[in-house]
Design a protein around this motif. Structure first.
Motif, short mmCIF file in Angstrom:
data_model
loop_
_atom_site.label_atom_id
_atom_site.label_comp_id
_atom_site.label_asym_id
_atom_site.label_seq_id
_atom_site.Cartn_x
_atom_site.Cartn_y
_atom_site.Cartn_z
N LEU A 161 6.85 3.83 -13.18
CA LEU A 161 6.36 2.51 -13.05
C LEU A 161 6.30 2.32 -14.62
N GLY A 162 5.44 1.38 -15.27
CA GLY A 162 5.80 0.51 -16.44
C GLY A 162 4.76 1.09 -17.73
N SER A 163 3.79 1.77 -17.44
CA SER A 163 2.73 2.05 -18.42
C SER A 163 2.03 3.33 -18.08
N PRO A 164 1.23 3.72 -19.04
CA PRO A 164 0.03 4.73 -18.89
C PRO A 164 -0.63 4.18 -18.09
N GLU A 165 -1.20 3.14 -18.11
CA GLU A 165 -2.20 2.57 -17.19
C GLU A 165 -1.74 2.73 -15.80
N GLU A 166 -0.22 2.18 -15.68
CA GLU A 166 0.07 2.19 -14.06
C GLU A 166 0.06 3.54 -13.66
N ALA A 167 0.30 4.44 -14.40
CA ALA A 167 0.59 5.80 -14.05
C ALA A 167 -1.04 6.38 -13.53
N LYS A 191 0.83 -1.08 0.11
CA LYS A 191 -0.11 0.07 -0.10
C LYS A 191 0.97 1.20 -0.05
N PRO A 192 0.40 2.34 -0.67
CA PRO A 192 1.21 3.65 -0.67
C PRO A 192 1.74 4.21 0.92
N LEU A 193 2.79 4.68 1.08
CA LEU A 193 3.11 5.04 2.17
C LEU A 193 4.05 6.37 2.25
N ARG A 194 3.83 7.20 3.07
CA ARG A 194 4.67 8.41 3.46
C ARG A 194 5.87 7.75 4.06
N ILE A 195 7.15 7.34 3.71
CA ILE A 195 8.14 6.82 4.46
C ILE A 195 8.94 8.13 5.04
N PHE A 196 8.90 9.30 4.67
CA PHE A 196 9.40 10.29 5.40
C PHE A 196 8.14 11.35 5.32
N VAL A 232 5.88 6.73 -1.34
CA VAL A 232 6.53 5.74 -2.18
C VAL A 232 5.07 4.91 -2.88
N VAL A 233 4.97 4.72 -3.92
CA VAL A 233 3.67 3.95 -4.53
C VAL A 233 4.43 3.05 -5.59
N GLY A 234 3.45 2.09 -5.80
CA GLY A 234 3.97 1.05 -6.77
C GLY A 234 3.38 -0.29 -6.66
N THR A 235 4.18 -1.29 -7.22
CA THR A 235 3.91 -2.60 -6.94
C THR A 235 4.88 -3.34 -6.08
N ASP A 236 4.74 -4.67 -6.05
CA ASP A 236 5.84 -5.56 -5.20
C ASP A 236 7.03 -5.58 -6.21
N PHE A 237 6.89 -5.21 -7.34
CA PHE A 237 8.31 -5.28 -8.11
C PHE A 237 9.08 -4.11 -8.44
N LYS A 257 -3.81 4.43 -12.78
CA LYS A 257 -4.42 3.76 -11.84
C LYS A 257 -3.58 3.38 -10.57
N ILE A 258 -2.38 3.67 -10.45
CA ILE A 258 -1.65 3.39 -9.61
C ILE A 258 -0.86 4.72 -8.96
N ILE A 259 0.01 5.34 -9.77
CA ILE A 259 0.69 6.40 -9.15
C ILE A 259 -0.22 7.58 -8.81
N ILE A 260 -1.01 8.15 -9.67
CA ILE A 260 -2.28 9.07 -9.34
C ILE A 260 -3.12 8.74 -8.13
N PRO A 261 -3.84 7.82 -8.17
CA PRO A 261 -4.54 7.54 -6.98
C PRO A 261 -3.80 7.41 -5.50
N GLU A 262 -2.92 6.60 -5.64
CA GLU A 262 -1.97 6.23 -4.46
C GLU A 262 -1.19 7.58 -3.93
N LEU A 263 -0.87 8.33 -4.93
CA LEU A 263 -0.30 9.81 -4.40
C LEU A 263 -1.31 10.38 -3.68
N ARG A 264 -2.53 10.18 -4.19
CA ARG A 264 -3.46 11.31 -3.52
C ARG A 264 -3.96 10.64 -2.18
N SER A 265 -3.95 9.26 -2.19
CA SER A 265 -4.42 8.66 -0.90
C SER A 265 -3.16 9.01 0.30
N VAL A 266 -2.15 9.35 0.09
CA VAL A 266 -1.07 9.63 1.08
C VAL A 266 -0.97 11.34 1.19
#
Length: 318
Positions: free
Chosen positions: A89-95, A56-61, A66-71, A97-106
């Protein structure tokens, strides 16, 4: 800063002759340290990724998320004037569906992304960069060598050539300055970063290594060793006490995120490893790479054995 040649550096330290000697030494340096043991596993020949859940996304500082996948992960450095995103990350879809919402969540506003730094020219690091550039007007940065690499290979989702990163270049956004170092080895233009971070209001200095998995060619592995030595020297000069990586399985990063999230580490931030341990991390990397070079040489002379570190090889890196 000029890089010493790998051959000269090996001669200077009176290196062991056998690959197994290097692997044993790296395991000895790692000891029971989970971060260093993870690095040994990641750099072991034939290392395979262990299955893991996407973190899950996290503010490590205070100023780093940090956002992303296990890889693979993307690291957001939050400044007073916007966000510097290291990797996409690896694709526009990951940007999307992962980067944008996960950044917002933290609590990080993705519309404030001003720069996307591709640590190297592999698609899992730049795949979402052009999407973010088109959507938010972010500038995309990469070393000239890796801009050339992706131009030659024409991979899917490659960003349009934009800003180039030079060795030693500083990028200031608002109250934060990030310093880039050319650390070739994983790719010809891999870039590693040094930047300030804050934890509970206290300042630390972080490094983010740009690419872990050793290249195939022995000559490129020697270049990688030179990069490690030069970057370790930079780290020492500025007092780096935080170690980060864009592949959390290669440095116990996924587990450290969970320690921080759960509160298992108490008031301590597990990414703050201290200056001596940060230097030991680089020494373990150097020693494992020298082992990989020796493994190549033994293979070329027909004397390759099953040389392996004593740490079980279940890690991954890229």
């Amino acid at each position: 800063m000029p890089l010493a040649t790998g051959r000269a550096a090996e001669a200077a330290v009176g290196a062991p002759k056998r690959a197994q000697d290097y692997y044993d030494r790296a395991a000895e340096l790692a000891g029971d340290d989970p971060v260093l043991r993870s690095l040994v596993r990641a750099l072991t020949p034939g290392a395979v990724a262990s299955p893991a859940k996407d973190p899950k996304p996290l503010r490590i500082f205070d100023n780093v998320a940090v956002v992303g996948t296990d890889f693979v992960s993307a690291t957001a450095l939050v400044t007073s004037q916007g966000v510097i995103l290291i990797d996409a990350l690896g694709s526009p879809e990951e940007a999307e569906k992962i980067i944008i919402p996960e950044l917002r969540s933290v609590g990080v506003d993705p519309t404030k992304i001003k720069y996307v730094v591709a640590a190297h020219g592999h698609s899992d690091h730049f795949g979402g960069a052009q999407y973010l550039a088109d959507r938010y007007g972010a500038r995309v940065m990469m070393s000239p060598a890796d801009w050339n690499l992706i131009a030659a290979e024409s991979p899917a989702n490659a960003p349009k050539r934009d800003l180039e990163i030079a060795d030693g270049q500083k990028l200031t956004l608002g109250d934060t300055t990030i310093t880039f170092a050319h650390t070739p080895g994983h790719t010809p233009g891999t870039v590693s970063s040094i930047f300030p971070v804050r934890w509970k209001g206290r300042r630390h200095t972080a490094m983010l290594w740009g690419g872990t998995n050793p290249p195939t060619a022995t000559a490129d592995k020697r270049t990688y060793v030179s990069s490690v030595l030069a970057f370790a020297s930079r780290m020492r000069r500025v007092g780096v006490d935080v170690e980060l990586n864009n592949h959390g399985a290669s440095d116990h990063g996924l587990q450290r995120m969970e320690e921080l999230r759960s509160g298992a580490s108490g008031s301590r931030n597990p990414f703050v490893i201290g200056e001596p341990r940060a230097q030991r991390f680089m020494k373990v990397m150097e020693t494992m790479l020298r082992g990989r070079i020796a493994t190549d040489q033994e293979a070329n002379t027909g004397s390759l054995s099953a040389a392996r570190p004593s740490v079980r090889a279940t890690g991954t890196c890229c």
